[in-house]
Scaffold this motif. Structure first.
Motif, short mmCIF file in Angstrom:
data_model
loop_
_atom_site.label_atom_id
_atom_site.label_comp_id
_atom_site.label_asym_id
_atom_site.label_seq_id
_atom_site.Cartn_x
_atom_site.Cartn_y
_atom_site.Cartn_z
N GLU A 1 71.04 55.40 54.84
CA GLU A 1 70.65 53.98 54.80
C GLU A 1 69.34 53.75 53.79
O GLU A 1 68.90 52.91 53.54
CB GLU A 1 70.24 53.72 56.29
CG GLU A 1 71.07 53.52 57.39
CD GLU A 1 70.76 53.44 58.68
OE1 GLU A 1 69.63 53.54 58.84
OE2 GLU A 1 71.46 53.01 59.62
N ILE A 2 68.87 54.70 53.23
CA ILE A 2 67.74 55.13 52.53
C ILE A 2 67.70 54.09 51.28
O ILE A 2 67.07 53.28 51.12
CB ILE A 2 67.52 56.59 52.12
CG1 ILE A 2 66.11 56.58 51.43
CG2 ILE A 2 68.56 57.00 50.99
CD1 ILE A 2 64.73 56.15 52.35
N GLU A 3 68.95 54.15 50.62
CA GLU A 3 68.88 53.18 49.46
C GLU A 3 68.71 51.60 49.83
O GLU A 3 68.34 50.96 49.35
CB GLU A 3 70.38 53.52 48.23
CG GLU A 3 70.25 52.74 46.97
CD GLU A 3 71.50 53.24 46.35
OE1 GLU A 3 71.30 53.19 45.14
OE2 GLU A 3 72.33 53.83 46.82
N THR A 4 69.52 51.33 50.76
CA THR A 4 69.52 49.81 51.27
C THR A 4 68.18 49.84 51.67
O THR A 4 67.52 48.73 51.46
CB THR A 4 70.55 49.65 52.33
OG1 THR A 4 72.00 50.13 52.03
CG2 THR A 4 70.62 48.31 52.99
N ASP B 1 58.43 39.57 47.44
CA ASP B 1 58.09 38.11 47.76
C ASP B 1 57.06 37.83 48.63
O ASP B 1 56.57 36.56 48.41
CB ASP B 1 59.66 37.85 48.87
CG ASP B 1 60.89 37.92 47.99
OD1 ASP B 1 60.72 37.71 46.77
OD2 ASP B 1 61.90 37.85 48.62
N ALA B 2 56.61 38.72 49.45
CA ALA B 2 55.36 38.36 50.12
C ALA B 2 54.19 38.41 49.52
O ALA B 2 53.36 37.51 49.45
CB ALA B 2 55.13 39.78 51.02
N PHE C 1 63.32 46.56 51.12
CA PHE C 1 61.78 46.75 51.21
C PHE C 1 61.15 46.11 49.85
O PHE C 1 60.12 45.51 49.96
CB PHE C 1 61.52 48.30 51.25
CG PHE C 1 59.85 48.43 51.42
CD1 PHE C 1 59.34 48.11 52.69
CD2 PHE C 1 59.08 48.93 50.58
CE1 PHE C 1 58.00 48.19 53.04
CE2 PHE C 1 57.66 49.32 50.61
CZ PHE C 1 57.15 48.92 51.72
N GLU C 2 61.70 46.66 48.69
CA GLU C 2 61.27 45.87 47.34
C GLU C 2 61.23 44.79 47.34
O GLU C 2 60.12 44.10 46.71
CB GLU C 2 62.10 46.97 46.23
CG GLU C 2 61.56 46.65 44.81
CD GLU C 2 61.96 47.51 43.82
OE1 GLU C 2 61.46 48.05 42.99
OE2 GLU C 2 63.37 47.62 43.85
N ILE C 3 62.41 44.07 47.70
CA ILE C 3 62.42 42.65 47.69
C ILE C 3 61.31 41.78 48.54
O ILE C 3 60.65 40.98 48.13
CB ILE C 3 63.91 42.06 47.75
CG1 ILE C 3 64.80 42.57 46.71
CG2 ILE C 3 63.77 40.64 48.13
CD1 ILE C 3 66.12 42.30 47.09
N HIS D 1 54.68 49.74 44.81
CA HIS D 1 54.82 49.68 46.31
C HIS D 1 55.87 50.54 46.97
O HIS D 1 55.83 51.17 47.96
CB HIS D 1 55.08 48.07 47.02
CG HIS D 1 56.29 47.43 46.29
ND1 HIS D 1 55.69 46.78 45.16
CD2 HIS D 1 57.34 47.01 46.52
CE1 HIS D 1 56.81 45.96 44.69
NE2 HIS D 1 57.97 46.29 45.80
N ILE D 2 56.80 50.90 46.47
CA ILE D 2 57.79 51.78 46.53
C ILE D 2 57.25 53.16 46.72
O ILE D 2 57.27 54.09 47.54
CB ILE D 2 59.40 51.73 46.00
CG1 ILE D 2 59.84 50.56 45.75
CG2 ILE D 2 60.16 52.93 46.10
CD1 ILE D 2 60.69 50.28 47.18
N ARG D 3 56.65 53.59 45.45
CA ARG D 3 55.97 54.92 45.19
C ARG D 3 54.85 55.21 46.41
O ARG D 3 55.17 56.11 47.01
CB ARG D 3 55.46 54.90 43.93
CG ARG D 3 54.66 56.32 43.65
CD ARG D 3 54.51 56.39 42.06
NE ARG D 3 54.39 55.32 41.24
CZ ARG D 3 53.24 54.72 41.11
NH1 ARG D 3 51.95 55.16 41.36
NH2 ARG D 3 52.96 53.50 40.00
#
Length: 137
Positions: A73-76, A87-88, A81-83, A49-51
């Motif tokens: 802010e990109i890393e945060t 979770d969804a 987003f990954e979490i 999903h990140i890729r």
């Protein structure tokens, strides 16, 4: 696509100013140069999903990515987003399996192979829906 922050810091090792933040959307890597410690950290993301989100954003939302990189802010953003996406997916799979009679029957009779197969199929279906609503935006 490589996106570099406008903010720069002097690297004594490289003997020049380097960007504080760098995002490589092709390899899903975020680099951060800390001017105080003169160290560069690198974080690579491996989830689909990140890729997919980075590739989609690089094509359709370059300005949003540039702003996230420039503001540091990109890393945060990617960590959160990954979490959220994971979770969804997990929440929707759980809800779907609670209502799936075939899955519940397989569990009741102890047919774990069938239950796992059904759970994997549900995960794939849910993943597509979640990706459409969260990843490709």
């Amino acid at each position: 696509m490589i996106i570099r922050s406008k903010e720069r810091a002097f690297s004594s090792e490289k003997k020049k100013n380097v960007p504080v933040w760098v995002l490589d959307t092709d390899n899903c890597i975020v680099k951060h140069f800390d001017a105080e410690t003169q160290t560069e950290t690198e974080k690579q993301y491996s989830s689909d999903h990140i890729r997919y989100h980075l590739h989609f954003s690089a094509e359709y939302h370059k300005d949003r990515l540039k702003k996230l990189v420039t503001n540091g802010e990109i890393e945060t953003y990617l960590d959160e987003f990954e979490i959220k996406v994971a979770d969804a997916i997990n929440a929707q799979v759980e809800k779907s399996l609670e209502c799936d009679e075939e899955y519940q029957t397989a569990l009741a009779v102890g047919d774990l192979q069938k239950a796992n197969g059904l759970a994997n199929m549900v995960r794939l279906c849910v993943r597509d829906v979640v990706f459409e609503s969260m990843v490709y935006v």
